[in-house]
Structure formats: C-alpha cells, structure tokens
Motif scaffolding. Sequence first.
Motif, short mmCIF file in Angstrom:
data_model
loop_
_atom_site.label_atom_id
_atom_site.label_comp_id
_atom_site.label_asym_id
_atom_site.label_seq_id
_atom_site.Cartn_x
_atom_site.Cartn_y
_atom_site.Cartn_z
N LEU A 44 0.80 -1.22 0.00
CA LEU A 44 0.00 0.00 0.00
C LEU A 44 0.84 1.27 0.00
O LEU A 44 0.31 2.34 -0.30
N LEU A 45 2.12 1.16 0.30
CA LEU A 45 2.95 2.35 0.32
C LEU A 45 3.08 3.00 -1.04
O LEU A 45 3.46 4.17 -1.14
N THR A 46 2.70 2.30 -2.09
CA THR A 46 2.75 2.88 -3.44
C THR A 46 1.42 3.50 -3.85
O THR A 46 1.31 4.08 -4.92
N LYS A 47 0.40 3.40 -3.00
CA LYS A 47 -0.93 3.92 -3.30
C LYS A 47 -1.08 5.35 -2.79
O LYS A 47 -0.28 5.84 -2.02
N THR A 48 -2.16 5.99 -3.23
CA THR A 48 -2.48 7.30 -2.68
C THR A 48 -3.06 7.11 -1.29
O THR A 48 -3.48 6.00 -0.92
N PHE A 49 -3.12 8.18 -0.54
CA PHE A 49 -3.67 8.12 0.81
C PHE A 49 -5.11 7.62 0.79
O PHE A 49 -5.47 6.71 1.55
N ASP A 50 -5.93 8.19 -0.08
CA ASP A 50 -7.34 7.78 -0.16
C ASP A 50 -7.48 6.32 -0.57
O ASP A 50 -8.31 5.60 -0.03
N ALA A 51 -6.66 5.87 -1.51
CA ALA A 51 -6.71 4.48 -1.96
C ALA A 51 -6.27 3.53 -0.85
O ALA A 51 -6.87 2.47 -0.66
N ALA A 52 -5.25 3.91 -0.11
CA ALA A 52 -4.77 3.06 1.00
C ALA A 52 -5.83 2.97 2.10
O ALA A 52 -6.08 1.90 2.64
N CYS A 53 -6.47 4.10 2.40
CA CYS A 53 -7.54 4.09 3.42
C CYS A 53 -8.69 3.20 2.97
O CYS A 53 -9.20 2.40 3.76
N ALA A 54 -9.10 3.34 1.72
CA ALA A 54 -10.20 2.52 1.20
C ALA A 54 -9.84 1.04 1.24
O ALA A 54 -10.67 0.20 1.60
N HIS A 55 -8.60 0.73 0.90
CA HIS A 55 -8.16 -0.67 0.91
C HIS A 55 -8.20 -1.26 2.32
O HIS A 55 -8.72 -2.35 2.52
N ILE A 56 -7.64 -0.54 3.27
CA ILE A 56 -7.62 -1.01 4.66
C ILE A 56 -9.06 -1.17 5.17
O ILE A 56 -9.41 -2.19 5.77
N ARG A 57 -9.88 -0.17 4.92
CA ARG A 57 -11.27 -0.22 5.37
C ARG A 57 -11.99 -1.43 4.77
O ARG A 57 -12.65 -2.19 5.47
#
Length: 105
Positions: A60-73
């Motif tokens: 996820l470190l290569t994703k945007t902040f919003d994309a990382a949040c959505a993925h974790i959620r």
Amino acid sequence: MAKIYTDSEKYDGIGDSFDFKLTIFRDICQRSRLPVEGYMTAFPTMLKGLAQQHYYNSGLLTKTFDAACAHIRNFFKGQEYYQKNLTEWNALTLQDFITLEKSIL
C-alpha cells in the motif's frame, strides 16, 4: 508525529472503528501541521498489529492516501471480512454453539 500517538489511538484491524481512528489520525496531522500531501507518508504511524502487517504485505505504500484508506477499510470491514465471518459461522457445529452458549451463561 509518531511521538504524539498513543498505542490506543492506533488501528489494529480487530474490533476498532477504522473511521474513528482515521479521525484521530487527521486531527494529529493537523495539530502537527502536516500538509495533506504528507498524510500518506505518515499513514503507517496510525497502524499496528494486523493492520500494519497488511499495509506492508499489500504494497500500500505505493498507493495514494485515499486508496490506502479505502483498501484497509474494505479489507477489514468489507466483503472479505464478512466472507471470513460467514465461513467461521458455517463451520460451527451444533455442539460448538451449545458449548459457546454454556460458557456465556
């Protein structure tokens, strides 16, 4: 910023509300005067345990902040979460349920 965080403010993926912990994260970022562009760099700071492991294992470190949040959620509370719970529920036998009920009473 990492010095401001307490362990109880971090998200572990088990029993915590991601949105609540994200609110804490954004508040700490604002109080630390971290620009929104830096949120992704600081994002792992709000994670611990399984959530932190998943963050690094999923790249996820290569994703945007919003994309990382959505993925974790979605990972911890989305379809995969419900499928895991359904699988565990379906694996219960009547005897398991009776034993569980007796231990609660």
